[in-house]
Design a protein around this motif. Structure first.
Motif, short mmCIF file in Angstrom:
data_model
loop_
_atom_site.label_atom_id
_atom_site.label_comp_id
_atom_site.label_asym_id
_atom_site.label_seq_id
_atom_site.Cartn_x
_atom_site.Cartn_y
_atom_site.Cartn_z
N ARG A 149 39.78 40.84 11.79
CA ARG A 149 40.16 39.73 10.92
C ARG A 149 40.36 38.49 11.77
N ILE A 150 39.78 37.38 11.34
CA ILE A 150 39.96 36.12 12.05
C ILE A 150 41.21 35.44 11.51
N LEU A 151 42.12 35.10 12.42
CA LEU A 151 43.41 34.53 12.04
C LEU A 151 43.41 33.01 12.07
N SER A 152 42.67 32.44 13.03
CA SER A 152 42.69 30.97 13.15
C SER A 152 41.46 30.50 13.93
N PHE A 153 41.24 29.21 13.87
CA PHE A 153 40.10 28.56 14.53
C PHE A 153 40.60 27.26 15.12
N ALA A 154 40.51 27.13 16.45
CA ALA A 154 40.94 25.90 17.13
C ALA A 154 39.74 25.24 17.78
N ALA A 155 39.75 23.90 17.84
CA ALA A 155 38.60 23.21 18.38
C ALA A 155 38.97 21.85 18.94
N VAL A 156 38.12 21.37 19.83
CA VAL A 156 38.21 20.03 20.40
C VAL A 156 36.82 19.42 20.32
N ASP A 157 36.70 18.18 19.85
CA ASP A 157 35.37 17.57 19.78
C ASP A 157 35.05 16.83 21.07
N GLN A 158 33.88 16.21 21.12
CA GLN A 158 33.41 15.57 22.35
C GLN A 158 34.29 14.42 22.79
N ASP A 159 35.09 13.87 21.88
CA ASP A 159 35.99 12.76 22.22
C ASP A 159 37.41 13.22 22.53
N GLY A 160 37.62 14.55 22.53
CA GLY A 160 38.95 15.08 22.84
C GLY A 160 39.86 15.22 21.64
N ASN A 161 39.39 14.96 20.43
CA ASN A 161 40.20 15.15 19.22
C ASN A 161 40.41 16.63 18.97
N GLU A 162 41.62 17.01 18.56
CA GLU A 162 41.96 18.43 18.40
C GLU A 162 42.04 18.81 16.92
N TYR A 163 41.63 20.06 16.64
CA TYR A 163 41.62 20.57 15.26
C TYR A 163 42.16 22.01 15.27
N PHE A 164 42.89 22.35 14.21
CA PHE A 164 43.40 23.71 14.08
C PHE A 164 43.30 24.12 12.62
N LEU A 165 42.62 25.25 12.36
CA LEU A 165 42.43 25.74 11.00
C LEU A 165 43.11 27.09 10.84
N ARG A 166 43.90 27.19 9.77
CA ARG A 166 44.60 28.44 9.46
C ARG A 166 44.85 28.46 7.96
N GLU A 167 44.62 29.60 7.32
CA GLU A 167 44.84 29.72 5.87
C GLU A 167 45.52 31.05 5.55
N GLU A 168 45.99 31.17 4.33
CA GLU A 168 46.69 32.39 3.91
C GLU A 168 45.78 33.61 3.95
N THR A 169 44.51 33.45 3.54
CA THR A 169 43.58 34.57 3.55
C THR A 169 42.42 34.26 4.50
N GLU A 170 41.80 35.32 5.00
CA GLU A 170 40.67 35.11 5.90
C GLU A 170 39.52 34.41 5.18
#
Length: 359
Positions: free
Chosen positions: A144-165
């Motif tokens: 099960r995937i719990l979360s997804f974190a990312a950084v774009d080419q400009d250094g901006n940060e993103y974090f994705l998390r939801e109640e269900t997969e």
């Protein structure tokens, strides 16, 4: 020189909206927006070359081309029975044939002098996923995937998390469509000897399918594995090879950056509910390490520059396709064509060949 430079491309394997099976697709950006160029009936109009001879009767359309004959035959895949039977017929009759091992898209790119986009103009996504630690790492059916974190080419940060997969995966699918290339650590995105390598991309692909979410963009987006690139590059240096005793993200980050993964004392999924902020920090830190490692080493940038020099659409994980592409392009400019590798057509791979999932 073409005005448009292309990011990625493929031959469509099935009907999808206004793109039909056998059509070619090339992606490019203009004014920051993603567009696709559709080449209708690309697979249907494939051709290769044979030596110029007189035939009493030849089963397919031919056309004279210098010292060669062009042979036109549909090629929807390298395993098309009709296509393979023709190659075997030519081999059995000792008729030399040339460049039949190209894909229809490669044939088109050579003929039309297609150019590849600069890496620094691509929308880059450095990412990491968190999953359940108690499930075997390759048992994607139970994962099960719990979360997804990312950084774009400009250094901006993103974090994705939801109640269900499923909610999370839908969000990931929508999010990655803003980008041209995904870069991870041991993330995979390619096959070697028929086996999927890496973790993140095969896991995402499997969980998308399990949750009945379209894998169309995930399948076709460019994918790079920074661990693979660093391992390939630095293992050639004898001095560095002695120091790099393993290729974990933590070890390589400490070697190049002087810092590593966050030490939280337990597997990250153990604090998924009890300490969501620490969990988020941990996941984001991994994505930032991938981003900083690329900025430090330039391993992906170098690989993409070689692809650009050699006019390779996609991200081959072996130098062989890049070298082949360079030779093919230069030869075709001079009216020179190269013998087909029939073994590749019959067996499906070169010795040592790596091929991208999104080929």
């Amino acid at each position: 020189m073409n005005e448009i430079k292309y990011i990625n491309g493929w031959v469509q394997e099935y009907d999808n909206g206004n793109v039909n099976r056998g059509d070619g697709v090339l992606l490019y950006r203009k004014d920051g927006k993603l567009f696709q160029k559709i080449i209708r009936n690309l697979a249907e109009n494939f051709y290769f070359y044979i030596e110029r001879k007189k035939f009493k009767k030849f089963p397919y359309k031919t056309e004279e081309s210098g010292n060669y004959l062009k042979v036109f035959i549909p090629k929807y895949s390298k395993k098309d029975e009709e296509f393979i039977n023709l190659i075997k017929l030519l081999d059995d009759n000792k008729i030399k044939h040339y460049e039949a091992d190209l894909s229809p898209l490669k044939r088109f790119c050579i003929d039309n002098k297609i150019e590849v986009e600069d890496f620094d103009k691509m929308k880059q996504l450095y990412f990491d996923i968190e999953t359940i630690s108690t499930v075997d790492i390759k048992d994607f059916d139970k994962q099960r995937i719990l979360s997804f974190a990312a950084v774009d080419q400009d250094g901006n940060e993103y974090f994705l998390r939801e109640e269900t997969e499923k909610e999370l995966l839908i969000k990931i699918d929508k999010f990655i469509r803003k980008f041209d290339i995904m870069i991870g650590w041991n993330s995979g995105g390619y096959y070697k000897y028929g086996e999927a390598r890496g973790f993140d991309i095969p896991c995402l692909m499997a969980r998308f399918k399990k949750n009945k979410i379209s894998t169309n963009y995930l399948y076709h987006i460019l994918k790079e594995d920074l661990m693979y690139r660093i391992k390939s590059s630095y293992s050639l240096n004898a001095d560095v090879r002695e120091e790099l005793i393993n290729f974990s993200l933590d070890y390589i980050s400490r070697y190049f950056l002087g810092k590593g993964k966050l030490d939280i004392g337990v597997a990250p999924d153990k604090i998924y509910k009890s300490d969501p902020e620490k969990f988020k920090e941990y996941n984001l830190n991994d994505a930032k390490l991938v981003y900083e490692l690329e900025k430090k080493t330039g391993a992906i940038a170098l690989a993409m520059k070689v692809n650009q020099w050699c006019n390779v659409i996609g991200t081959p994980y072996s130098p062989m396709p890049s070298l082949d592409s360079f030779i093919l392009n230069e030869g075709n400019k001079r009216g020179i064509h190269f013998r087909t590798n029939s073994k590749y057509l019959y067996d499906g791979h070169f010795e040592g060949d790596d091929s991208e999932i999104a080929g």
